[in-house]
Write a protein that holds these residues in place. Structure first.
Motif, PDB file in Angstrom:
ATOM      1  N   LYS A  41       0.821  -1.223   0.000  1.00  0.00           N
ATOM      2  CA  LYS A  41       0.000   0.000   0.000  1.00  0.00           C
ATOM      3  C   LYS A  41       0.850   1.266   0.000  1.00  0.00           C
ATOM      4  O   LYS A  41       0.558   2.240   0.689  1.00  0.00           O
ATOM      5  CB  LYS A  41      -0.959   0.001   1.193  1.00  0.00           C
ATOM      6  CG  LYS A  41      -1.949  -1.139   1.195  1.00  0.00           C
ATOM      7  CD  LYS A  41      -2.899  -1.022   2.353  1.00  0.00           C
ATOM      8  CE  LYS A  41      -3.897  -2.152   2.362  1.00  0.00           C
ATOM      9  NZ  LYS A  41      -4.839  -2.033   3.475  1.00  0.00           N
ATOM     10  N   ILE A  42       1.897   1.256  -0.795  1.00  0.00           N
ATOM     11  CA  ILE A  42       2.827   2.389  -0.843  1.00  0.00           C
ATOM     12  C   ILE A  42       2.148   3.634  -1.415  1.00  0.00           C
ATOM     13  O   ILE A  42       2.326   4.738  -0.885  1.00  0.00           O
ATOM     14  CB  ILE A  42       4.095   2.035  -1.660  1.00  0.00           C
ATOM     15  CG1 ILE A  42       4.818   0.827  -1.060  1.00  0.00           C
ATOM     16  CG2 ILE A  42       5.013   3.243  -1.794  1.00  0.00           C
ATOM     17  CD1 ILE A  42       5.348   1.020   0.330  1.00  0.00           C
ATOM     18  N   ILE A  43       1.365   3.468  -2.467  1.00  0.00           N
ATOM     19  CA  ILE A  43       0.682   4.622  -3.072  1.00  0.00           C
ATOM     20  C   ILE A  43      -0.266   5.265  -2.057  1.00  0.00           C
ATOM     21  O   ILE A  43      -0.279   6.495  -1.896  1.00  0.00           O
ATOM     22  CB  ILE A  43      -0.084   4.214  -4.357  1.00  0.00           C
ATOM     23  CG1 ILE A  43       0.860   3.601  -5.394  1.00  0.00           C
ATOM     24  CG2 ILE A  43      -0.858   5.399  -4.923  1.00  0.00           C
ATOM     25  CD1 ILE A  43       1.962   4.503  -5.882  1.00  0.00           C
ATOM     26  N   GLU A  44      -1.038   4.444  -1.349  1.00  0.00           N
ATOM     27  CA  GLU A  44      -1.961   4.967  -0.345  1.00  0.00           C
ATOM     28  C   GLU A  44      -1.199   5.672   0.778  1.00  0.00           C
ATOM     29  O   GLU A  44      -1.605   6.727   1.257  1.00  0.00           O
ATOM     30  CB  GLU A  44      -2.827   3.845   0.238  1.00  0.00           C
ATOM     31  CG  GLU A  44      -3.818   3.261  -0.743  1.00  0.00           C
ATOM     32  CD  GLU A  44      -3.247   2.110  -1.582  1.00  0.00           C
ATOM     33  OE1 GLU A  44      -2.009   1.925  -1.614  1.00  0.00           O
ATOM     34  OE2 GLU A  44      -4.048   1.408  -2.212  1.00  0.00           O
ATOM     35  N   LEU A  45      -0.080   5.069   1.199  1.00  0.00           N
ATOM     36  CA  LEU A  45       0.737   5.672   2.244  1.00  0.00           C
ATOM     37  C   LEU A  45       1.238   7.053   1.815  1.00  0.00           C
ATOM     38  O   LEU A  45       1.119   8.029   2.564  1.00  0.00           O
ATOM     39  CB  LEU A  45       1.928   4.768   2.582  1.00  0.00           C
ATOM     40  CG  LEU A  45       2.970   5.339   3.546  1.00  0.00           C
ATOM     41  CD1 LEU A  45       2.355   5.596   4.913  1.00  0.00           C
ATOM     42  CD2 LEU A  45       4.156   4.400   3.648  1.00  0.00           C
ATOM     43  N   MET A  46       1.761   7.139   0.607  1.00  0.00           N
ATOM     44  CA  MET A  46       2.288   8.417   0.127  1.00  0.00           C
ATOM     45  C   MET A  46       1.165   9.442  -0.045  1.00  0.00           C
ATOM     46  O   MET A  46       1.344  10.618   0.286  1.00  0.00           O
ATOM     47  CB  MET A  46       3.066   8.223  -1.182  1.00  0.00           C
ATOM     48  CG  MET A  46       4.271   7.294  -1.030  1.00  0.00           C
ATOM     49  SD  MET A  46       5.345   7.651   0.366  1.00  0.00           S
ATOM     50  CE  MET A  46       6.049   9.190  -0.105  1.00  0.00           C
ATOM     51  N   ASP A  47       0.016   9.011  -0.561  1.00  0.00           N
ATOM     52  CA  ASP A  47      -1.136   9.914  -0.686  1.00  0.00           C
ATOM     53  C   ASP A  47      -1.534  10.464   0.683  1.00  0.00           C
ATOM     54  O   ASP A  47      -1.781  11.662   0.843  1.00  0.00           O
ATOM     55  CB  ASP A  47      -2.333   9.196  -1.301  1.00  0.00           C
ATOM     56  CG  ASP A  47      -2.227   8.982  -2.790  1.00  0.00           C
ATOM     57  OD1 ASP A  47      -1.332   9.581  -3.422  1.00  0.00           O
ATOM     58  OD2 ASP A  47      -3.035   8.203  -3.329  1.00  0.00           O
ATOM     59  N   ASN A  48      -1.613   9.571   1.665  1.00  0.00           N
ATOM     60  CA  ASN A  48      -2.018   9.942   3.011  1.00  0.00           C
ATOM     61  C   ASN A  48      -1.020  10.933   3.618  1.00  0.00           C
ATOM     62  O   ASN A  48      -1.404  11.979   4.148  1.00  0.00           O
ATOM     63  CB  ASN A  48      -2.126   8.679   3.868  1.00  0.00           C
ATOM     64  CG  ASN A  48      -2.864   8.891   5.163  1.00  0.00           C
ATOM     65  OD1 ASN A  48      -3.375   9.957   5.438  1.00  0.00           O
ATOM     66  ND2 ASN A  48      -2.907   7.853   5.978  1.00  0.00           N
ATOM     67  N   LEU A  49       0.261  10.622   3.535  1.00  0.00           N
ATOM     68  CA  LEU A  49       1.284  11.499   4.109  1.00  0.00           C
ATOM     69  C   LEU A  49       1.325  12.854   3.404  1.00  0.00           C
ATOM     70  O   LEU A  49       1.440  13.898   4.054  1.00  0.00           O
ATOM     71  CB  LEU A  49       2.655  10.821   4.053  1.00  0.00           C
ATOM     72  CG  LEU A  49       2.833   9.615   4.981  1.00  0.00           C
ATOM     73  CD1 LEU A  49       4.169   8.933   4.694  1.00  0.00           C
ATOM     74  CD2 LEU A  49       2.713  10.001   6.435  1.00  0.00           C
ATOM     75  N   THR A  50       1.214  12.842   2.089  1.00  0.00           N
ATOM     76  CA  THR A  50       1.224  14.089   1.326  1.00  0.00           C
ATOM     77  C   THR A  50       0.011  14.951   1.685  1.00  0.00           C
ATOM     78  O   THR A  50       0.135  16.165   1.875  1.00  0.00           O
ATOM     79  CB  THR A  50       1.258  13.808  -0.185  1.00  0.00           C
ATOM     80  OG1 THR A  50       2.396  12.997  -0.475  1.00  0.00           O
ATOM     81  CG2 THR A  50       1.338  15.086  -0.991  1.00  0.00           C
TER      82      THR A  50
END
Length: 134
Positions: free
Chosen positions: A17-26
């Motif tokens: 879930k790297i994309i979701e993680l980066m979306d969330n953090l951004t």
């Protein structure tokens, strides 16, 4: 056509879930605009780790009062309910991808304030849980 390496990379991103993680953090960076972004990100990642280990809700941009405000915008006449189309559009706008297509009140096309908030919070929790279960 994608190479095996590209397929492996895509599978890795999906699995963890790297994309979701980066979306969330951004999203949290843009929302909170911390003075020290690196420190903020370290703190958020720590909260995600704690959330994973304890089962407690992870960090999120939206809270109950934000959801009340969204519902209020959708219900200017204060009828205490919105249509299913409004419900679906609002949750999609909040970034929730796996929307409950049969929430309480869907048959009457009257989604209550409480149902909206419950579904939104559950969807946001799923979205903010950008870690894989052990």
């Amino acid at each position: 056509m994608a190479t095996q390496r590209e397929k492996d990379a895509a599978e890795y991103l999906k699995k963890h879930k790297i994309i979701e993680l980066m979306d969330n953090l951004t999203s949290m960076l843009f929302f909170y605009r911390p003075e020290n972004p690196r420190e903020f990100l370290i703190e958020q990642l720590g909260q995600l780790k704690d959330s994973q280990q304890s089962g407690v809700k992870g960090p999120n941009v939206f809270n109950n009062s934000d959801l009340d405000a969204v519902f209020g915008i959708l219900d200017p006449a204060n009828k205490k309910n919105i249509s299913f189309a409004q419900y679906k559009h609002a949750l999609t706008t909040l970034g929730i991808k796996d929307i409950n297509e049969c929430p309480e009140g869907v048959n009457e096309d009257r989604i209550s304030h409480e149902t909206f908030k419950t579904e939104a919070m559950q969807g946001l929790r799923r979205y903010s849980a950008t870690y894989t279960q052990l």
